[in-house]
Design a protein around this motif. Structure first.
Motif, PDB file in Angstrom:
ATOM      1  N   UNK A 118       0.873  -1.178   0.145  1.00  0.00           N
ATOM      2  CA  UNK A 118      -0.122  -0.028   0.016  1.00  0.00           C
ATOM      3  C   UNK A 118       0.733   1.240  -0.030  1.00  0.00           C
ATOM      4  N   UNK A 119       1.940   1.284   0.730  1.00  0.00           N
ATOM      5  CA  UNK A 119       3.032   2.455   0.667  1.00  0.00           C
ATOM      6  C   UNK A 119       3.545   2.475  -0.625  1.00  0.00           C
ATOM      7  N   UNK A 120       3.852   1.460  -1.182  1.00  0.00           N
ATOM      8  CA  UNK A 120       4.201   1.739  -2.584  1.00  0.00           C
ATOM      9  C   UNK A 120       3.281   2.247  -3.478  1.00  0.00           C
ATOM     10  N   UNK A 161       0.854   4.276  -2.891  1.00  0.00           N
ATOM     11  CA  UNK A 161       0.578   5.601  -2.554  1.00  0.00           C
ATOM     12  C   UNK A 161       1.853   6.436  -3.058  1.00  0.00           C
ATOM     13  N   UNK A 162       2.919   6.039  -2.782  1.00  0.00           N
ATOM     14  CA  UNK A 162       4.242   6.650  -3.190  1.00  0.00           C
ATOM     15  C   UNK A 162       4.113   6.898  -4.938  1.00  0.00           C
ATOM     16  N   UNK A 163       3.961   5.914  -5.763  1.00  0.00           N
ATOM     17  CA  UNK A 163       3.801   5.863  -6.930  1.00  0.00           C
ATOM     18  C   UNK A 163       2.798   6.917  -7.378  1.00  0.00           C
ATOM     19  N   UNK A 164       1.623   7.135  -6.929  1.00  0.00           N
ATOM     20  CA  UNK A 164       0.810   8.227  -7.189  1.00  0.00           C
ATOM     21  C   UNK A 164       1.140   9.738  -6.586  1.00  0.00           C
ATOM     22  N   UNK A 165       1.585   9.747  -5.419  1.00  0.00           N
ATOM     23  CA  UNK A 165       2.085  10.636  -4.912  1.00  0.00           C
ATOM     24  C   UNK A 165       3.033  11.713  -5.118  1.00  0.00           C
ATOM     25  N   UNK A 166       4.019  10.906  -5.549  1.00  0.00           N
ATOM     26  CA  UNK A 166       5.458  11.433  -6.064  1.00  0.00           C
ATOM     27  C   UNK A 166       5.159  12.073  -7.396  1.00  0.00           C
ATOM     28  N   UNK A 167       4.476  11.413  -8.340  1.00  0.00           N
ATOM     29  CA  UNK A 167       4.185  11.945  -9.657  1.00  0.00           C
ATOM     30  C   UNK A 167       3.263  13.619  -9.533  1.00  0.00           C
ATOM     31  N   UNK A 168       2.549  13.280  -8.474  1.00  0.00           N
ATOM     32  CA  UNK A 168       1.582  14.475  -8.215  1.00  0.00           C
ATOM     33  C   UNK A 168       2.394  15.729  -7.723  1.00  0.00           C
ATOM     34  N   UNK A 169       3.277  15.271  -6.847  1.00  0.00           N
ATOM     35  CA  UNK A 169       4.250  16.376  -6.374  1.00  0.00           C
ATOM     36  C   UNK A 169       5.119  16.825  -7.270  1.00  0.00           C
ATOM     37  N   UNK A 170       5.695  16.193  -8.078  1.00  0.00           N
ATOM     38  CA  UNK A 170       6.495  16.785  -9.224  1.00  0.00           C
ATOM     39  C   UNK A 170       5.872  17.473 -10.280  1.00  0.00           C
ATOM     40  N   UNK A 171       4.634  16.996 -10.356  1.00  0.00           N
ATOM     41  CA  UNK A 171       3.609  18.014 -11.209  1.00  0.00           C
ATOM     42  C   UNK A 171       3.350  19.311 -10.611  1.00  0.00           C
ATOM     43  N   UNK A 172       3.008  19.194  -9.426  1.00  0.00           N
ATOM     44  CA  UNK A 172       2.712  20.659  -8.558  1.00  0.00           C
ATOM     45  C   UNK A 172       4.014  21.521  -8.625  1.00  0.00           C
ATOM     46  N   UNK A 173       5.110  21.052  -8.578  1.00  0.00           N
ATOM     47  CA  UNK A 173       6.313  21.750  -8.316  1.00  0.00           C
ATOM     48  C   UNK A 173       6.478  22.299  -9.573  1.00  0.00           C
ATOM     49  N   UNK A 174       6.303  21.459 -10.754  1.00  0.00           N
ATOM     50  CA  UNK A 174       6.639  21.978 -11.954  1.00  0.00           C
ATOM     51  C   UNK A 174       5.943  23.081 -12.301  1.00  0.00           C
ATOM     52  N   UNK A 175       4.411  22.958 -11.911  1.00  0.00           N
ATOM     53  CA  UNK A 175       3.455  23.986 -12.366  1.00  0.00           C
ATOM     54  C   UNK A 175       3.763  25.359 -11.446  1.00  0.00           C
ATOM     55  N   UNK A 176       3.979  25.033 -10.125  1.00  0.00           N
ATOM     56  CA  UNK A 176       4.554  26.418  -9.356  1.00  0.00           C
ATOM     57  C   UNK A 176       5.721  27.233  -9.813  1.00  0.00           C
ATOM     58  N   UNK A 177       6.825  26.314 -10.605  1.00  0.00           N
ATOM     59  CA  UNK A 177       7.764  26.997 -11.009  1.00  0.00           C
ATOM     60  C   UNK A 177       7.437  27.836 -12.282  1.00  0.00           C
TER      61      UNK A 177
END
Length: 211
Positions: free
Chosen positions: A100-102, A104-120
């Motif tokens: 379950x942790x893997x 979640x991380x596979x979804x959350x890490x991609x979302x975090x990278x996308x949000x960071x890119x859009x914020x920049x």
């Protein structure tokens, strides 16, 4: 020991069916056992003395070789234990560990990278925040039933007993529980602003019986 056996054995043979014969045989066995134990203890002490004497004559090279051999033996025992532990069947499936942790991380890490890119990109272009979703939550009031007299008495008593709690030093900025004032329901209503009327606790549905 042989002299004792030569003396006692003829006496036991002369009266084979009497109580004295049994006593003699028991005495002979106990004596033999005691002498045997004494002989074994003497041999053991002699062996320990010889071992200690031989160790004192051990050279530094022999000592280092013996120490290296003992260390190698301990290493072999440890390796064998680890190998046996790895060969034993495991009740837990290794593939399901942290599944379950893997996920979640596979979804959350991609979302975090996308949000960071859009914020920049938004900061680089000087774009303001854009509200895409708005939520309004309304919490309707819940009218609780009136308390019984004994419930009010218990509430006041509990509040009064709480005043006798732990008193901390004033330097810590903690309020003194003894300075807390216990107010009744009527006193709380009297503290309301002038002209403010609380909503009735009984509605039209209550009076009409529409429950």
């Amino acid at each position: 020991m042989s002299n004792i056996r030569h003396v006692l054995m003829p006496m036991a043979r002369r009266c084979p069916n009497t109580a004295a014969s049994n006593i003699l045989r028991t005495t002979l066995s106990a004596t033999s056992l005691s002498i045997s134990n004494s002989t074994m203890n003497t041999t053991h002490h002699q062996y320990r003395f010889q071992s200690a004497k031989s160790k004192t004559k051990m050279s530094l090279k022999d000592f280092n070789n013996e120490k290296s051999a003992a260390k190698q033996r301990r290493k072999e025992i440890h390796d064998a234990k680890i190998e046996r532990r790895s060969s034993l069947p495991q009740r837990r499936d290794k593939e399901k560990k942290n599944h379950n942790n893997k996920v979640f991380r596979s979804w959350f890490d991609k979302l975090t990278e996308q949000q960071a890119y859009l914020d920049r990109e938004a900061r680089r272009q000087g774009l303001p925040w854009k509200i895409k979703v708005a939520v309004m939550i309304e919490r309707l009031p819940v009218v609780t039933p009136d308390m019984e007299d004994w419930e009010l008495d218990y509430m006041y008593l509990r509040a009064e007993l709480d005043r006798y709690g732990i008193q901390y030093p004033k330097e810590l900025g903690m309020d003194d529980p003894m300075e807390t004032e216990v107010l009744t329901v009527e006193e709380l209503y009297a503290l309301l602003p002038e002209g403010y009327t609380p909503a009735p606790r009984e509605t039209v549905a209550d009076s009409a019986g529409d429950i």
